[in-house]
Design a protein around this motif. Structure first.
Motif, PDB file in Angstrom:
ATOM      1  N   MET A   1       2.022  -4.734   0.634  1.00  0.00           N
ATOM      2  CA  MET A   1       2.366  -4.125  -0.645  1.00  0.00           C
ATOM      3  C   MET A   1       3.440  -3.063  -0.506  1.00  0.00           C
ATOM      4  SD  MET A   1      -0.181  -2.371  -3.430  1.00  0.00           S
ATOM      5  CE  MET A   1      -0.844  -3.991  -3.803  1.00  0.00           C
ATOM      6  N   THR A   2       3.416  -2.370   0.676  1.00  0.00           N
ATOM      7  CA  THR A   2       4.386  -1.304   0.861  1.00  0.00           C
ATOM      8  C   THR A   2       5.353  -1.622   1.998  1.00  0.00           C
ATOM      9  OG1 THR A   2       2.797  -0.161   2.274  1.00  0.00           O
ATOM     10  CG2 THR A   2       2.857   0.475  -0.044  1.00  0.00           C
ATOM     11  N   GLU A   3       5.732  -2.870   2.145  1.00  0.00           N
ATOM     12  CA  GLU A   3       6.671  -3.255   3.177  1.00  0.00           C
ATOM     13  C   GLU A   3       7.999  -2.538   2.957  1.00  0.00           C
ATOM     14  OE1 GLU A   3       7.076  -7.413   3.343  1.00  0.00           O
ATOM     15  OE2 GLU A   3       4.988  -7.810   3.843  1.00  0.00           O
ATOM     16  N   GLY A   4       8.597  -2.094   4.068  1.00  0.00           N
ATOM     17  CA  GLY A   4       9.878  -1.411   3.986  1.00  0.00           C
ATOM     18  C   GLY A   4       9.726   0.101   3.988  1.00  0.00           C
ATOM     19  N   LEU A   5       8.516   0.633   3.736  1.00  0.00           N
ATOM     20  CA  LEU A   5       8.284   2.065   3.809  1.00  0.00           C
ATOM     21  C   LEU A   5       8.053   2.434   5.263  1.00  0.00           C
ATOM     22  CD1 LEU A   5       5.923   2.541   0.755  1.00  0.00           C
ATOM     23  CD2 LEU A   5       8.349   3.060   0.894  1.00  0.00           C
ATOM     24  N   ALA A   6       8.672   3.536   5.669  1.00  0.00           N
ATOM     25  CA  ALA A   6       8.645   3.912   7.074  1.00  0.00           C
ATOM     26  C   ALA A   6       7.529   4.913   7.360  1.00  0.00           C
ATOM     27  CB  ALA A   6       9.990   4.511   7.477  1.00  0.00           C
ATOM     28  N   ASP A   7       7.318   5.154   8.670  1.00  0.00           N
ATOM     29  CA  ASP A   7       6.430   6.217   9.140  1.00  0.00           C
ATOM     30  C   ASP A   7       4.997   6.046   8.687  1.00  0.00           C
ATOM     31  OD1 ASP A   7       9.208   8.220   8.496  1.00  0.00           O
ATOM     32  OD2 ASP A   7       8.465   7.797  10.493  1.00  0.00           O
ATOM     33  N   ALA A   8       4.491   4.829   8.734  1.00  0.00           N
ATOM     34  CA  ALA A   8       3.102   4.595   8.355  1.00  0.00           C
ATOM     35  C   ALA A   8       2.184   4.862   9.542  1.00  0.00           C
ATOM     36  CB  ALA A   8       2.920   3.161   7.868  1.00  0.00           C
ATOM     37  N   PRO A   9       1.210   5.791   9.402  1.00  0.00           N
ATOM     38  CA  PRO A   9       0.252   6.000  10.477  1.00  0.00           C
ATOM     39  C   PRO A   9      -0.720   4.840  10.558  1.00  0.00           C
ATOM     40  CG  PRO A   9      -0.356   7.301   8.560  1.00  0.00           C
ATOM     41  CD  PRO A   9       0.963   6.651   8.247  1.00  0.00           C
ATOM     42  N   PRO A  10      -1.417   4.672  11.677  1.00  0.00           N
ATOM     43  CA  PRO A  10      -2.370   3.564  11.794  1.00  0.00           C
ATOM     44  C   PRO A  10      -3.523   3.735  10.824  1.00  0.00           C
ATOM     45  CG  PRO A  10      -2.619   5.097  13.629  1.00  0.00           C
ATOM     46  CD  PRO A  10      -1.377   5.496  12.886  1.00  0.00           C
ATOM     47  N   GLU A  11      -4.122   2.610  10.438  1.00  0.00           N
ATOM     48  CA  GLU A  11      -5.284   2.654   9.559  1.00  0.00           C
ATOM     49  C   GLU A  11      -6.451   3.311  10.289  1.00  0.00           C
ATOM     50  OE1 GLU A  11      -5.510   2.083   6.578  1.00  0.00           O
ATOM     51  OE2 GLU A  11      -3.934   0.681   5.981  1.00  0.00           O
ATOM     52  N   PRO A  12      -7.344   4.009   9.583  1.00  0.00           N
ATOM     53  CA  PRO A  12      -8.507   4.596  10.224  1.00  0.00           C
ATOM     54  C   PRO A  12      -9.444   3.513  10.752  1.00  0.00           C
ATOM     55  CG  PRO A  12      -8.706   4.711   7.842  1.00  0.00           C
ATOM     56  CD  PRO A  12      -7.319   4.232   8.133  1.00  0.00           C
ATOM     57  N   VAL A  13     -10.183   3.861  11.797  1.00  0.00           N
ATOM     58  CA  VAL A  13     -11.124   2.911  12.385  1.00  0.00           C
ATOM     59  C   VAL A  13     -12.426   2.973  11.600  1.00  0.00           C
ATOM     60  CG1 VAL A  13     -12.417   2.308  14.453  1.00  0.00           C
ATOM     61  CG2 VAL A  13     -10.067   3.161  14.647  1.00  0.00           C
ATOM     62  N   GLY A  14     -12.891   1.825  11.124  1.00  0.00           N
ATOM     63  CA  GLY A  14     -14.162   1.761  10.421  1.00  0.00           C
ATOM     64  C   GLY A  14     -14.021   2.107   8.959  1.00  0.00           C
ATOM     65  N   ARG A 170       0.213  -1.562 -18.028  1.00  0.00           N
ATOM     66  CA  ARG A 170       1.523  -1.261 -17.420  1.00  0.00           C
ATOM     67  C   ARG A 170       1.354  -0.822 -15.967  1.00  0.00           C
ATOM     68  NH1 ARG A 170       4.428   3.523 -16.599  1.00  0.00           N
ATOM     69  NH2 ARG A 170       6.724   3.305 -16.760  1.00  0.00           N
ATOM     70  N   ALA A 171       0.387   0.066 -15.724  1.00  0.00           N
ATOM     71  CA  ALA A 171       0.178   0.574 -14.373  1.00  0.00           C
ATOM     72  C   ALA A 171      -0.298  -0.525 -13.427  1.00  0.00           C
ATOM     73  CB  ALA A 171      -0.837   1.714 -14.407  1.00  0.00           C
ATOM     74  N   LEU A 172      -1.103  -1.466 -13.924  1.00  0.00           N
ATOM     75  CA  LEU A 172      -1.642  -2.529 -13.081  1.00  0.00           C
ATOM     76  C   LEU A 172      -0.625  -3.620 -12.780  1.00  0.00           C
ATOM     77  CD1 LEU A 172      -5.198  -2.929 -14.650  1.00  0.00           C
ATOM     78  CD2 LEU A 172      -4.658  -2.000 -12.392  1.00  0.00           C
ATOM     79  N   PRO A 176      -1.053  -2.071  -7.962  1.00  0.00           N
ATOM     80  CA  PRO A 176      -1.138  -0.871  -7.122  1.00  0.00           C
ATOM     81  C   PRO A 176      -2.416  -0.844  -6.298  1.00  0.00           C
ATOM     82  CG  PRO A 176      -1.832  -0.341  -9.343  1.00  0.00           C
ATOM     83  CD  PRO A 176      -1.344  -1.778  -9.376  1.00  0.00           C
ATOM     84  N   ALA A 177      -2.334  -0.183  -5.152  1.00  0.00           N
ATOM     85  CA  ALA A 177      -3.536   0.084  -4.370  1.00  0.00           C
ATOM     86  C   ALA A 177      -4.210   1.362  -4.864  1.00  0.00           C
ATOM     87  CB  ALA A 177      -3.182   0.221  -2.896  1.00  0.00           C
TER      88      ALA A 177
END
Length: 280
Positions: A1-14, A170-172, A176-177
């Motif tokens: 959904m957010t491809e192209g956005l930089a500096d993404a931290p890793p997803e939390p574990v669990g 409109r928002a949906l 969006p996540a």
């Protein structure tokens, strides 16, 4: 959904992924702290309420969640991307925002207003045309909020409740996540408010992966599907956690500095004054 956005931290574990992480944030304007050491973590599928008196900092916190501003200190990660390291305009395309004070320069049909969710504009963009697939999805969402028969109706003749439901569609539209609702029941009569809240509950069932944050002054304006709550007072967190643990008579009374009795009936909260106890 957010491809192209930089500096993404890793997803939390669990657990479900974090869609919003506010860590020890301070927002200072003209020498005054609007927020002071505020933290908030929202995971996919959670529905948070931000509650507090006027001036508590609710709108300021929602502004950060919507990537509409930066904190003075602390960190804010929206959809896994840290403010200050990402193009805010691009990030905002992945956050749905419902503001009943939505203002347009001209007039437009419900369908045209819903489609502006794709352009991120308040008014339809000249010479921009949706694809047939985009138009079909807009019509589907319009129907899902109970406005199928009003699809060609002009914004200027819609009721406030109809406008609120159109803005949710409109928002949906951008899938969006994270969905932000800024006092969505403002200006509605009782029937329109109930219709709007029923719509929100139904949409949360239809889109179980979407997280949401709702700002309100009134517990009566919270949908029954609310899962968590954060109480703010004077820019600081008074309480935060599962809704039934936070929205208690003791904690809400302390946040509003007024003796209140809080109860929940058929899944919905309500508040009423109770007599102050005077020391002997």
């Amino acid at each position: 959904m957010t491809e192209g956005l930089a500096d993404a931290p890793p997803e939390p574990v669990g657990g479900a992924p974090l869609v919003l992480a506010v860590e020890h944030v301070r927002v200072t304007r003209q020498g005054r702290d609007l927020l002071d050491d505020v933290s908030l973590h929202v995971r996919a599928g959670e529905h948070w309420a931000l509650i507090g008196p006027n001036g508590a900092g609710k709108t300021t916190l929602l502004t950060l969640a919507g990537a509409l501003g930066h904190p003075t200190s602390g960190t804010v990660d929206v959809l896994g991307h840290r403010l200050g390291r990402v193009d805010l305009r691009e990030l905002r395309q992945h956050v749905g925002h419902v503001d009943p004070r939505h203002r347009m320069l001209g007039d437009a049909t419900v369908r045209e207003v819903v489609l502006t969710g794709l352009t991120g504009s308040t008014d339809p963009v000249a010479r921009w045309r949706p694809t047939p697939e985009q138009e079909a999805r807009a019509d589907l969402l319009t129907a899902s909020v109970g406005l199928e028969s009003r699809r060609e109706g002009l914004w200027s003749v819609l009721s406030q409740g109809e406008r609120g439901r159109a803005l949710i569609a409109r928002a949906l539209l951008v899938e969006p996540a994270l969905l932000l609702l800024d006092e969505p029941a403002t200006g509605l009569d009782v029937a329109a408010r109930e219709h709007l809240l029923d719509t929100v509950d139904a949409l949360r069932l239809a889109h179980p992966e979407v997280a949401s944050v709702t700002v309100t002054h009134h517990l009566e304006d919270l949908p029954a599907s609310t899962t968590h709550a954060l109480l703010l007072r004077d820019g600081r967190v008074a309480a935060s956690g599962p809704a039934d643990e936070v929205l208690t008579s003791e904690l809400v009374s302390a946040a509003f500095d007024h003796p209140l009795a809080i109860d929940r009936v058929d899944g919905r909260w309500r508040a009423r004054s109770r007599p102050r106890t005077t020391p002997r």
